[in-house]
Design a protein around this motif. Structure first.
Motif, short mmCIF file in Angstrom:
data_model
loop_
_atom_site.label_atom_id
_atom_site.label_comp_id
_atom_site.label_asym_id
_atom_site.label_seq_id
_atom_site.Cartn_x
_atom_site.Cartn_y
_atom_site.Cartn_z
N MET A 1 0.85 -1.18 0.00
CA MET A 1 0.00 0.00 0.00
C MET A 1 0.88 1.23 0.00
O MET A 1 1.95 1.23 0.59
CB MET A 1 -0.89 0.01 1.23
N VAL A 2 0.39 2.25 -0.65
CA VAL A 2 1.07 3.54 -0.66
C VAL A 2 0.15 4.50 0.10
O VAL A 2 -1.02 4.66 -0.26
CB VAL A 2 1.33 4.04 -2.09
N ILE A 3 0.70 5.10 1.14
CA ILE A 3 -0.08 5.96 2.03
C ILE A 3 0.61 7.32 2.11
O ILE A 3 1.84 7.39 2.18
CB ILE A 3 -0.17 5.33 3.43
N ILE A 4 -0.20 8.36 2.09
CA ILE A 4 0.34 9.71 2.26
C ILE A 4 -0.39 10.41 3.40
O ILE A 4 -1.45 9.97 3.85
CB ILE A 4 0.19 10.56 0.97
N GLU A 5 0.19 11.51 3.83
CA GLU A 5 -0.47 12.35 4.81
C GLU A 5 -1.59 13.10 4.09
O GLU A 5 -1.38 13.65 3.00
CB GLU A 5 0.54 13.35 5.38
N ALA A 6 -2.76 13.13 4.69
CA ALA A 6 -3.92 13.80 4.08
C ALA A 6 -3.91 15.27 4.48
O ALA A 6 -4.65 15.71 5.34
CB ALA A 6 -5.22 13.12 4.52
N ASP A 7 -3.05 16.03 3.85
CA ASP A 7 -2.90 17.45 4.15
C ASP A 7 -4.18 18.19 3.76
O ASP A 7 -4.67 18.03 2.65
CB ASP A 7 -1.71 18.01 3.37
N PRO A 8 -4.76 18.99 4.67
CA PRO A 8 -5.99 19.71 4.33
C PRO A 8 -5.78 20.83 3.31
O PRO A 8 -6.74 21.30 2.71
CB PRO A 8 -6.45 20.28 5.67
N ARG A 9 -4.54 21.23 3.10
CA ARG A 9 -4.24 22.25 2.09
C ARG A 9 -4.23 21.57 0.71
O ARG A 9 -3.45 20.64 0.49
CB ARG A 9 -2.90 22.92 2.38
N GLN A 10 -5.08 22.02 -0.17
CA GLN A 10 -5.29 21.35 -1.46
C GLN A 10 -4.00 21.19 -2.26
O GLN A 10 -3.71 20.11 -2.76
CB GLN A 10 -6.33 22.13 -2.29
N LYS A 11 -3.21 22.23 -2.40
CA LYS A 11 -1.99 22.14 -3.20
C LYS A 11 -1.01 21.14 -2.61
O LYS A 11 -0.44 20.30 -3.31
CB LYS A 11 -1.31 23.50 -3.34
N GLN A 12 -0.80 21.18 -1.30
CA GLN A 12 0.13 20.26 -0.65
C GLN A 12 -0.37 18.81 -0.79
O GLN A 12 0.42 17.91 -1.01
CB GLN A 12 0.32 20.63 0.82
N PHE A 13 -1.68 18.62 -0.67
CA PHE A 13 -2.23 17.28 -0.83
C PHE A 13 -2.01 16.78 -2.25
O PHE A 13 -1.58 15.66 -2.48
CB PHE A 13 -3.72 17.25 -0.49
N GLU A 14 -2.31 17.62 -3.24
CA GLU A 14 -2.14 17.21 -4.64
C GLU A 14 -0.68 16.96 -4.98
O GLU A 14 -0.36 16.04 -5.74
CB GLU A 14 -2.76 18.24 -5.57
N ASP A 15 0.23 17.76 -4.41
CA ASP A 15 1.66 17.52 -4.62
C ASP A 15 2.07 16.16 -4.06
O ASP A 15 2.77 15.39 -4.72
CB ASP A 15 2.50 18.61 -3.96
N ALA A 16 1.61 15.86 -2.85
CA ALA A 16 1.95 14.57 -2.23
C ALA A 16 1.33 13.41 -2.99
O ALA A 16 1.96 12.37 -3.20
CB ALA A 16 1.49 14.55 -0.77
N PHE A 17 0.09 13.57 -3.42
CA PHE A 17 -0.61 12.53 -4.16
C PHE A 17 0.10 12.26 -5.49
O PHE A 17 0.35 11.11 -5.86
CB PHE A 17 -2.07 12.94 -4.40
N SER A 18 0.47 13.31 -6.19
CA SER A 18 1.17 13.16 -7.47
C SER A 18 2.53 12.51 -7.28
O SER A 18 2.94 11.66 -8.08
CB SER A 18 1.33 14.53 -8.14
N ALA A 19 3.24 12.91 -6.24
CA ALA A 19 4.55 12.31 -5.96
C ALA A 19 4.40 10.82 -5.65
O ALA A 19 5.21 10.00 -6.10
CB ALA A 19 5.23 13.03 -4.81
N ALA A 20 3.37 10.46 -4.91
CA ALA A 20 3.14 9.05 -4.58
C ALA A 20 2.83 8.24 -5.84
O ALA A 20 3.33 7.13 -6.00
CB ALA A 20 1.99 8.92 -3.58
#
Length: 79
Positions: A1-20
């Protein structure tokens, strides 16, 4: 499984999601080079509370995807 921190800030979340997802793609390519098959799935259970608890996903984390890995059967009849 690939898990990321669910950052409430949209840009930071999308950056983390894209990197994952880039990490998943690179892992998949490396695995295939070594004759390890990878199936990249976004399963319905990725959001099920019982599943998340069972696999240890903490509050504030998000499952990006689940990876299924295994070796090829070199002797399989591909017919």
């Amino acid at each position: 499984m690939v898990i990321i921190e669910a950052d409430p800030r949209q840009k930071q979340f999308e950056d983390a999601f894209s990197a994952a997802e880039a990490l998943i793609q690179n892992l998949q390519l490396l695995a295939w080079e070594r004759k390890i098959g990878v199936v990249w799935k976004t399963n319905d259970y990725n959001w099920h509370p019982r599943f998340l608890q069972a696999v240890g996903v903490k509050p504030g984390e998000r499952v990006v995807d689940t990876l299924h890995l295994g070796y090829f059967n070199e002797e399989a009849d591909t017919g």
